[in-house]
Design a protein around this motif. Structure first.
Motif, PDB file in Angstrom:
ATOM      1  N   LEU A  53       0.810  -1.221   0.000  1.00 27.23           N
ATOM      2  CA  LEU A  53       0.000   0.000   0.000  1.00 27.23           C
ATOM      3  C   LEU A  53       0.845   1.273   0.000  1.00 27.23           C
ATOM      4  N   ARG A  54       1.810   1.333   0.920  1.00 28.59           N
ATOM      5  CA  ARG A  54       2.585   2.562   1.105  1.00 28.59           C
ATOM      6  C   ARG A  54       4.027   2.198   1.446  1.00 28.59           C
ATOM      7  N   GLN A  55       4.925   3.181   1.278  1.00 31.28           N
ATOM      8  CA  GLN A  55       6.321   2.975   1.659  1.00 31.28           C
ATOM      9  C   GLN A  55       6.958   4.308   2.025  1.00 31.28           C
ATOM     10  N   TRP A  56       7.939   4.232   2.933  1.00 27.04           N
ATOM     11  CA  TRP A  56       8.607   5.421   3.450  1.00 27.04           C
ATOM     12  C   TRP A  56      10.113   5.189   3.408  1.00 27.04           C
ATOM     13  N   ASP A  57      10.827   6.042   2.676  1.00 24.68           N
ATOM     14  CA  ASP A  57      12.265   5.933   2.475  1.00 24.68           C
ATOM     15  C   ASP A  57      12.997   6.579   3.651  1.00 24.68           C
ATOM     16  N   LEU A  58      13.674   5.766   4.470  1.00 22.77           N
ATOM     17  CA  LEU A  58      14.350   6.282   5.666  1.00 22.77           C
ATOM     18  C   LEU A  58      15.712   6.900   5.361  1.00 22.77           C
ATOM     19  N   LEU A  59      16.116   6.879   4.098  1.00 23.81           N
ATOM     20  CA  LEU A  59      17.336   7.583   3.699  1.00 23.81           C
ATOM     21  C   LEU A  59      17.027   8.977   3.156  1.00 23.81           C
ATOM     22  N   ALA A  60      15.729   9.307   3.097  1.00 28.47           N
ATOM     23  CA  ALA A  60      15.305  10.605   2.561  1.00 28.47           C
ATOM     24  C   ALA A  60      14.976  11.562   3.708  1.00 28.47           C
ATOM     25  N   PRO A  78      12.938  13.901   6.115  1.00 33.39           N
ATOM     26  CA  PRO A  78      13.773  14.497   7.171  1.00 33.39           C
ATOM     27  C   PRO A  78      14.604  13.502   7.974  1.00 33.39           C
ATOM     28  N   SER A  79      14.715  12.257   7.522  1.00 34.23           N
ATOM     29  CA  SER A  79      15.492  11.264   8.257  1.00 34.23           C
ATOM     30  C   SER A  79      16.986  11.467   8.037  1.00 34.23           C
ATOM     31  N   THR A  88       0.060   8.182   3.126  1.00 33.59           N
ATOM     32  CA  THR A  88       0.814   8.941   2.124  1.00 33.59           C
ATOM     33  C   THR A  88       2.254   8.473   2.073  1.00 33.59           C
ATOM     34  N   ASP A  89       2.718   8.081   0.904  1.00 31.59           N
ATOM     35  CA  ASP A  89       4.108   7.660   0.739  1.00 31.59           C
ATOM     36  C   ASP A  89       5.070   8.757   1.167  1.00 31.59           C
ATOM     37  N   ASP A  90       6.111   8.343   1.898  1.00 33.57           N
ATOM     38  CA  ASP A  90       7.235   9.219   2.268  1.00 33.57           C
ATOM     39  C   ASP A  90       6.836  10.448   3.082  1.00 33.57           C
ATOM     40  N   ASP A  91       5.640  10.439   3.657  1.00 33.60           N
ATOM     41  CA  ASP A  91       5.235  11.525   4.560  1.00 33.60           C
ATOM     42  C   ASP A  91       5.451  11.046   5.987  1.00 33.60           C
ATOM     43  N   PHE A  92       6.506  11.563   6.630  1.00 29.87           N
ATOM     44  CA  PHE A  92       6.802  11.147   7.996  1.00 29.87           C
ATOM     45  C   PHE A  92       7.588  12.240   8.709  1.00 29.87           C
TER      46      PHE A  92
END
Length: 409
Positions: A127-134, A136-137, A201-205
């Protein structure tokens, strides 16, 4: 006396904390590997237990999901899912224990991924994914020594302990809509990283912080929602350890470090492979019935068959850390006191067993469809606009969160 004093100073403080493993040894635990595959399993890296439906979830780093159904009455397990997953899933967790979905941490791509599935796991959908190398991480790519474990911690537990962000130095609970935060175990330095995800929402963290643990390499996490304790599995050397923290922190050498309440030394297999990477457990509270824990190890395909056929063990009985006194302070007891009437319902519902609370109604995808604050015992909630279906009612009262499955007919 002087010689004894100097001898004690020679050992690091960490070594003095190790306690006896509160369950059977590896040799005396039950081998569950054949439930998944009689020929053996490789790359089993992360575990998660759901106490609502009594299911044990596992992921293999080479891209596979396994789900075992536990029959507590007979103490037997049946595999109900064996599905391929893309990438390199190393850890698995759930936010909503009533939803047909789960989250993984992918070490190959440094991503948190959210999946949904049909009731029988026939279809599993990313469903969704979050890039932890992007941004504000600030996490950096450390290759194969990257993120390995993941667990969801509800806002109720964060509020109860006053969990502090390393970014602001202030107490923090989720603001992105997940109802809690995602904790990531990292091999590099043993840190636990914490993120606040927008589940839709993808990459919204938001980046919440990076926390020092008691050991150099962290590989899996488990959270007991009934006691508010976080379990951190470490495997830096041949001595595997399980750290327990109540999520409180102190400043040590300029870094915020988890307070250690317990630390156990795991019993290792006797065949030479001690690469233990996954841990899960049943909730401690209420302190009745079966208490168990599960441990898995990561085995390579070129290892001996007898090692591949011994990667997942059930430790029963297992004595979780923490206390159940008073019971009214934990989510399990609160959930037993709350009822939704009528259930099923059509136009209006009431929540019984509360004085004042916030009520959120979510669908199986954890999307919030209705939210009301200051709901009292006699308050009526209009649900006429909701379509027919199965929902989860999330009730927040006295800094605790409880969930109740509810049907709209």
């Amino acid at each position: 006396m002087r010689k004894l004093y100097l001898l004690l100073l020679w050992f690091p403080a960490q070594a003095l904390m190790a306690q006896v493993w509160p369950g059977p040894s590896w040799a005396n635990a039950v081998n569950l590997t054949s439930v998944m595959d009689a020929d053996g399993i490789n790359d089993l890296s992360g575990l998660h237990f759901n106490p609502v439906n009594n299911r044990l979830y596992g992921v293999q780093g080479d891209g596979r999901l396994r789900v075992l159904q536990w029959n507590i009455a007979t103490n037997t397990f049946t595999q109900i899912a064996n599905k391929a997953l893309a990438g390199g899933p190393e850890g698995i967790t759930q936010a909503n224990l009533n939803a047909n979905e789960f989250y993984t941490i992918d070490e190959n791509n440094y991503e948190i991924r959210r999946y949904s599935h049909t009731a029988n796991f026939g279809t599993v959908t990313l469903l969704r994914q979050w890039d932890l190398l992007a941004s504000p991480s600030p996490m950096e790519d450390t290759g194969n020594s990257g993120p390995e474990g993941i667990v969801f911690v509800p806002d109720s537990a964060l509020s109860a302990i006053g969990f502090v962000s390393t970014e602001t130095g202030q107490p923090y609970t989720s603001v992105k809509g997940a109802g809690g935060l995602f904790f990531i175990a990292h091999q590099d330095g043993g840190y636990v990283w914490v993120f606040d995800l927008n589940p839709n929402t993808d990459d919204d963290f938001a980046y919440v912080g990076k926390y020092l643990t008691n050991r150099d390499e962290s590989c899996d996490l488990a959270f007991d929602r009934s006691t508010g304790l976080l379990y951190i599995l470490h495997n830096p050397t041949t001595i595997n350890r399980l750290e327990v923290t109540d999520l409180s922190t102190t400043i040590v050498d300029g870094e915020r470090k988890f307070t250690v309440t317990n630390e156990y030394t795991l019993t290792n297999p006797g065949d030479g492979n001690v690469n233990i990477e996954g841990f899960a457990l049943t909730p401690k509270c209420p302190d009745t019935g079966t208490k168990a824990a599960w441990v898995c190890r990561d085995v390579e395909t070129n290892e001996d068959a007898f090692i591949l056929q011994d990667v997942l063990r059930s430790f029963d009985p297992f004595t979780p850390a923490g206390t159940c006194v008073p019971l009214a302070t934990n989510d399990v007891e609160i959930a037993q006191e709350l009822t939704v009437f009528p259930n099923p319902g059509q136009n209006e519902i009431s929540i019984h067993g509360i004085e004042k609370t916030t009520v959120r109604i979510t669908n199986p995808l954890a999307q919030v469809l209705l939210e009301k604050s200051d709901v009292g015992e006699d308050s009526k909630i209009d649900i006429s606009a909701l379509p027919e279906g199965i929902y989860t009612i999330v009730i927040t009262a006295n800094s605790h969160v409880s969930t109740i499955k509810w049907i709209k007919n």
